[in-house]
Design an enzyme around this catalytic site. Sequence first.
Site, PDB file in Angstrom:
ATOM      1  N   HIS A  85      -2.942   0.501   1.177  1.00  0.00           N
ATOM      2  CA  HIS A  85      -4.378   0.738   1.357  1.00  0.00           C
ATOM      3  C   HIS A  85      -4.694   2.228   1.409  1.00  0.00           C
ATOM      4  O   HIS A  85      -3.847   3.049   1.780  1.00  0.00           O
ATOM      5  CB  HIS A  85      -4.918   0.020   2.595  1.00  0.00           C
ATOM      6  CG  HIS A  85      -4.414   0.533   3.910  1.00  0.00           C
ATOM      7  ND1 HIS A  85      -5.034   1.545   4.600  1.00  0.00           N
ATOM      8  CD2 HIS A  85      -3.342   0.173   4.665  1.00  0.00           C
ATOM      9  CE1 HIS A  85      -4.376   1.775   5.733  1.00  0.00           C
ATOM     10  NE2 HIS A  85      -3.343   0.958   5.795  1.00  0.00           N
ATOM     11  N   ASP A  87      -7.867   3.429   2.745  1.00  0.00           N
ATOM     12  CA  ASP A  87      -8.751   3.842   3.840  1.00  0.00           C
ATOM     13  C   ASP A  87      -7.891   4.284   5.022  1.00  0.00           C
ATOM     14  O   ASP A  87      -6.722   3.928   5.130  1.00  0.00           O
ATOM     15  CB  ASP A  87      -9.697   2.713   4.239  1.00  0.00           C
ATOM     16  CG  ASP A  87      -8.979   1.490   4.779  1.00  0.00           C
ATOM     17  OD1 ASP A  87      -8.043   1.004   4.106  1.00  0.00           O
ATOM     18  OD2 ASP A  87      -9.326   1.021   5.887  1.00  0.00           O
ATOM     19  N   ASP A 117       0.062   6.381   6.941  1.00  0.00           N
ATOM     20  CA  ASP A 117      -0.735   5.145   6.976  1.00  0.00           C
ATOM     21  C   ASP A 117      -2.001   5.305   6.169  1.00  0.00           C
ATOM     22  O   ASP A 117      -3.012   5.723   6.694  1.00  0.00           O
ATOM     23  CB  ASP A 117      -1.054   4.800   8.429  1.00  0.00           C
ATOM     24  CG  ASP A 117      -1.862   3.534   8.564  1.00  0.00           C
ATOM     25  OD1 ASP A 117      -1.829   2.712   7.639  1.00  0.00           O
ATOM     26  OD2 ASP A 117      -2.555   3.387   9.593  1.00  0.00           O
ATOM     27  N   GLU A 151      -8.490  -1.800   4.982  1.00  0.00           N
ATOM     28  CA  GLU A 151      -7.499  -2.411   5.877  1.00  0.00           C
ATOM     29  C   GLU A 151      -7.812  -2.116   7.334  1.00  0.00           C
ATOM     30  O   GLU A 151      -7.675  -2.973   8.197  1.00  0.00           O
ATOM     31  CB  GLU A 151      -6.100  -1.898   5.520  1.00  0.00           C
ATOM     32  CG  GLU A 151      -4.965  -2.646   6.209  1.00  0.00           C
ATOM     33  CD  GLU A 151      -4.637  -2.160   7.615  1.00  0.00           C
ATOM     34  OE1 GLU A 151      -4.033  -2.927   8.382  1.00  0.00           O
ATOM     35  OE2 GLU A 151      -4.977  -1.014   7.954  1.00  0.00           O
ATOM     36  N   HIS A 432      -2.253   6.791  13.436  1.00  0.00           N
ATOM     37  CA  HIS A 432      -3.536   6.575  14.111  1.00  0.00           C
ATOM     38  C   HIS A 432      -3.806   7.615  15.201  1.00  0.00           C
ATOM     39  O   HIS A 432      -4.741   7.468  15.975  1.00  0.00           O
ATOM     40  CB  HIS A 432      -3.640   5.171  14.734  1.00  0.00           C
ATOM     41  CG  HIS A 432      -3.819   4.085  13.716  1.00  0.00           C
ATOM     42  ND1 HIS A 432      -4.565   2.956  13.954  1.00  0.00           N
ATOM     43  CD2 HIS A 432      -3.369   3.944  12.459  1.00  0.00           C
ATOM     44  CE1 HIS A 432      -4.554   2.163  12.895  1.00  0.00           C
ATOM     45  NE2 HIS A 432      -3.820   2.753  11.975  1.00  0.00           N
TER      46      HIS A 432
END
Length: 461
Positions: A85, A87, A117, A151, A432
Amino acid sequence: MKERINEWLEQHREELLADLADLVAYESVAVPTDGTYPYGQAVAACLDATLALGEKFGMATRNFGYQAGTVELTDGEPTLGILGHLDVVPAPASGWTTPPFTLDIRDGRAYGRGAIDDKGPTLAVLYAMRAIKELGLPMAHNVRLIVGCCEEIGGADMVYYQQQQAFPPMLFTPDGNFPVINIEKGRLPSAFSATVPTDTLPRVKRLDAGSVINAVPAEATAVLCGYTADEVESALAACAFDGVRYELTDGEEAVLTAYGAAAHGSTPDKGCNALTALLAVVSRLRGAHEPLRALSRLFPHGDTAGVAAGIACADTISGALTASLDTCHLAESGELIAEMDCRFPVSETVEGLAAALRCQVEAEGLDCRSDGVPPHYVDSNGAFVQTLLRVYEEQTGQKGECLAIGGGTYVHDTENGVAFGPEFPDEEYNMHAPDEFIPIDALLRCAAIYAHAILALCGEE
Ligand SMILES: [Zn+2]
């Protein structure tokens, strides 16, 4: 020829990093939007750039309404799908050593939002496909890279995609951990709401923490009205938690901020929840904010297993339940809403846990609304998973074994998908969180593993 893959990848190290820098530069936080670009222009532009790379490498591509895109290694129906992904989660600049959307190479690492990520790993797959193509390695079956666009906010992209096209019979996502994740806990995202009286003093006028349900908040702020500095200081003194720092401004309306440490919502014990620390302080202040005290009783600081919320449980194959209160907003109107991220073991059901939670939360005077996603499980003895494990062992020299995790990966809702990388065991990549990175050697190792996996699963013998 197979032996030349790793050499080819090494020769393309700089080009891969340059392409990663291009993709990271898009601030591709998915924002649901009406019109042509369902998740906003930045996500759409990042998809265009990725598909353009596929075209440049001589592969056919297709755009599925800016929900998702595909890149085909060869012709025909693919037997293997690889799902990445583009995003990313938001990246407030505070906490970052360098700007989050400018790839920074230092100490052998590439820093930037999306590095691990999932832009880096998605690009590693694209380079794995390119290596096979440019080296002319013969394929028996096609392989399809599928790139999604939302996602991080729930994966409606793959609902749309599957309305147009089925997933191939074998599917993995480079959006989890090595060796192979075949068990993913169930999810029980829940929202708690109440109304706090606004006509009394002193009072908590506002409270804000967290922007997404799947990230432990590193910062939480309350606006306090009509308290003496002494009152607040003595509440603070009683809430000196490890890893938490408080800041308090003076005045009739004092602003109290708690700072902790961010983490993924599925691993709350790796972070330090600023919200639960702030609620502990606020609970000790007088006033009519009983719903905030209730939240603090249900989620006392440090309880990441749902003990006080009445949902703690565990089993041997998938481990213990995790529960994390990740967002909370008290508006000046008195409306209070908070959200919990919860991951539960495969032996439990959505219905059973939702009922137990509701019972406990309603007893505290809060409304409770839960959604649920059942656990995900793929047989570890099948040929597909065994091949991935073998390739992992060959490329790393490490033992290949299946993992159970709390984080739902991108393939959670698929029939047969597993996660295969990009995170190697016992490594931390600040996913994150500020200063997200991918070690450059790990990025190349990922590409090599993916290339060899593609050949093992779909190459000509
Ligand atoms: Zn991801």
